[in-house]
Scaffold this motif. Structure first.
Motif, PDB file in Angstrom:
ATOM      1  N   GLY A 103       0.796  -1.218   0.000  1.00 55.04           N
ATOM      2  CA  GLY A 103       0.000   0.000   0.000  1.00 55.04           C
ATOM      3  C   GLY A 103       0.830   1.270   0.000  1.00 55.04           C
ATOM      4  O   GLY A 103       0.299   2.366  -0.067  1.00 55.04           O
ATOM      5  N   GLN A 104       2.119   1.134   0.066  1.00 53.03           N
ATOM      6  CA  GLN A 104       3.005   2.286  -0.030  1.00 53.03           C
ATOM      7  C   GLN A 104       3.332   2.503  -1.506  1.00 53.03           C
ATOM      8  O   GLN A 104       2.920   1.726  -2.362  1.00 53.03           O
ATOM      9  CB  GLN A 104       4.255   2.039   0.802  1.00 53.03           C
ATOM     10  CG  GLN A 104       3.922   1.881   2.273  1.00 53.03           C
ATOM     11  CD  GLN A 104       5.111   1.435   3.106  1.00 53.03           C
ATOM     12  OE1 GLN A 104       6.197   1.200   2.606  1.00 53.03           O
ATOM     13  NE2 GLN A 104       4.900   1.322   4.405  1.00 53.03           N
ATOM     14  N   PHE A 105       4.043   3.583  -1.806  1.00 49.28           N
ATOM     15  CA  PHE A 105       4.357   3.870  -3.200  1.00 49.28           C
ATOM     16  C   PHE A 105       5.690   4.593  -3.308  1.00 49.28           C
ATOM     17  O   PHE A 105       6.188   5.165  -2.349  1.00 49.28           O
ATOM     18  CB  PHE A 105       3.239   4.675  -3.871  1.00 49.28           C
ATOM     19  CG  PHE A 105       2.821   5.912  -3.124  1.00 49.28           C
ATOM     20  CD1 PHE A 105       3.424   7.136  -3.378  1.00 49.28           C
ATOM     21  CD2 PHE A 105       1.821   5.857  -2.172  1.00 49.28           C
ATOM     22  CE1 PHE A 105       3.042   8.276  -2.694  1.00 49.28           C
ATOM     23  CE2 PHE A 105       1.424   6.991  -1.483  1.00 49.28           C
ATOM     24  CZ  PHE A 105       2.035   8.212  -1.751  1.00 49.28           C
ATOM     25  N   ILE A 106       6.243   4.540  -4.513  1.00 47.69           N
ATOM     26  CA  ILE A 106       7.487   5.229  -4.850  1.00 47.69           C
ATOM     27  C   ILE A 106       7.137   6.371  -5.790  1.00 47.69           C
ATOM     28  O   ILE A 106       6.389   6.179  -6.758  1.00 47.69           O
ATOM     29  CB  ILE A 106       8.495   4.278  -5.546  1.00 47.69           C
ATOM     30  CG1 ILE A 106       8.794   3.041  -4.706  1.00 47.69           C
ATOM     31  CG2 ILE A 106       9.770   5.029  -5.926  1.00 47.69           C
ATOM     32  CD1 ILE A 106       9.574   3.295  -3.444  1.00 47.69           C
ATOM     33  N   VAL A 107       7.638   7.565  -5.486  1.00 45.45           N
ATOM     34  CA  VAL A 107       7.443   8.732  -6.338  1.00 45.45           C
ATOM     35  C   VAL A 107       8.802   9.352  -6.637  1.00 45.45           C
ATOM     36  O   VAL A 107       9.770   9.125  -5.919  1.00 45.45           O
ATOM     37  CB  VAL A 107       6.518   9.785  -5.685  1.00 45.45           C
ATOM     38  CG1 VAL A 107       5.080   9.330  -5.660  1.00 45.45           C
ATOM     39  CG2 VAL A 107       6.983  10.140  -4.292  1.00 45.45           C
ATOM     40  N   GLY A 108       8.853  10.139  -7.705  1.00 41.64           N
ATOM     41  CA  GLY A 108      10.084  10.809  -8.085  1.00 41.64           C
ATOM     42  C   GLY A 108       9.854  12.290  -8.313  1.00 41.64           C
ATOM     43  O   GLY A 108       8.864  12.679  -8.951  1.00 41.64           O
ATOM     44  N   PHE A 109      10.749  13.124  -7.789  1.00 45.72           N
ATOM     45  CA  PHE A 109      10.624  14.573  -7.890  1.00 45.72           C
ATOM     46  C   PHE A 109      11.970  15.206  -8.199  1.00 45.72           C
ATOM     47  O   PHE A 109      13.020  14.636  -7.928  1.00 45.72           O
ATOM     48  CB  PHE A 109      10.126  15.163  -6.561  1.00 45.72           C
ATOM     49  CG  PHE A 109       8.712  14.826  -6.243  1.00 45.72           C
ATOM     50  CD1 PHE A 109       7.668  15.525  -6.815  1.00 45.72           C
ATOM     51  CD2 PHE A 109       8.425  13.798  -5.364  1.00 45.72           C
ATOM     52  CE1 PHE A 109       6.357  15.212  -6.525  1.00 45.72           C
ATOM     53  CE2 PHE A 109       7.112  13.479  -5.061  1.00 45.72           C
ATOM     54  CZ  PHE A 109       6.070  14.191  -5.643  1.00 45.72           C
ATOM     55  N   SER A 110      11.899  16.434  -8.695  1.00 46.28           N
ATOM     56  CA  SER A 110      13.090  17.253  -8.840  1.00 46.28           C
ATOM     57  C   SER A 110      13.650  17.551  -7.465  1.00 46.28           C
ATOM     58  O   SER A 110      12.910  17.735  -6.513  1.00 46.28           O
ATOM     59  CB  SER A 110      12.734  18.561  -9.549  1.00 46.28           C
ATOM     60  OG  SER A 110      13.818  19.464  -9.486  1.00 46.28           O
TER      61      SER A 110
END
Length: 148
Positions: free
Chosen positions: A46-53
């Motif tokens: 239920g967790q997630f991986i995100v990517g940002f500047s």
């Protein structure tokens, strides 16, 4: 493909090695009570991986350390990330939305795709949300005073 095996708990981040198309990025593992943001890779727990500047949208100060190849823990595990230069704060669980100024633009993010194994992700493309009008994230400041 990018190895995410070291993002083993909520609040961990990893700086992405630079490529021709994607520079100054970090990936992090988060969880939220709402649905994951656009471009996130949802994990089995239920967790997630995100990517940002890594750069603040106010004046491009670095939000996480500048040392390439490093990883570490975000200051909090609630998905909020503050800029040390001018105190802008971004909600990483909500598209990098600025929740405290002076920044008014969401952080640039990337769309991720699950890799061949559970320990890999692939960066697909940049996602840039539009500017946020003053008042929206600050709760009711756009309302007209009574009698106006």
């Amino acid at each position: 493909m990018i190895d995410i095996s070291d993002l083993d708990k909520v609040g961990k981040y990893k700086i992405v090695p630079e490529s021709n198309s994607f520079t100054d990025l970090f990936l992090c593992r988060l969880e939220s009570n709402s649905k994951p943001p656009e471009g996130a890779v949802v994990l089995a727990d239920g967790q997630f991986i995100v990517g940002f500047s890594r750069k603040c949208t106010h004046m491009s100060c670095y939000l996480v350390p500048q040392h390439s190849g490093t990883s570490g823990n975000l200051p909090t595990d609630d998905g909020l990330l503050s800029c040390k230069c001018h105190s802008s704060c971004f909600d990483l669980t909500n598209r990098g939305l600025p929740v405290i100024g002076p920044a008014t633009d969401c952080l640039a993010s990337v769309e991720l795709k699950a890799g061949n194994t559970s320990d890999e992700v692939e960066i697909v493309r940049w996602i840039q949300d539009k500017s946020v009008p003053y008042g929206i994230p600050y709760g009711g400041t756009t309302a007209k005073p009574n009698g106006v």
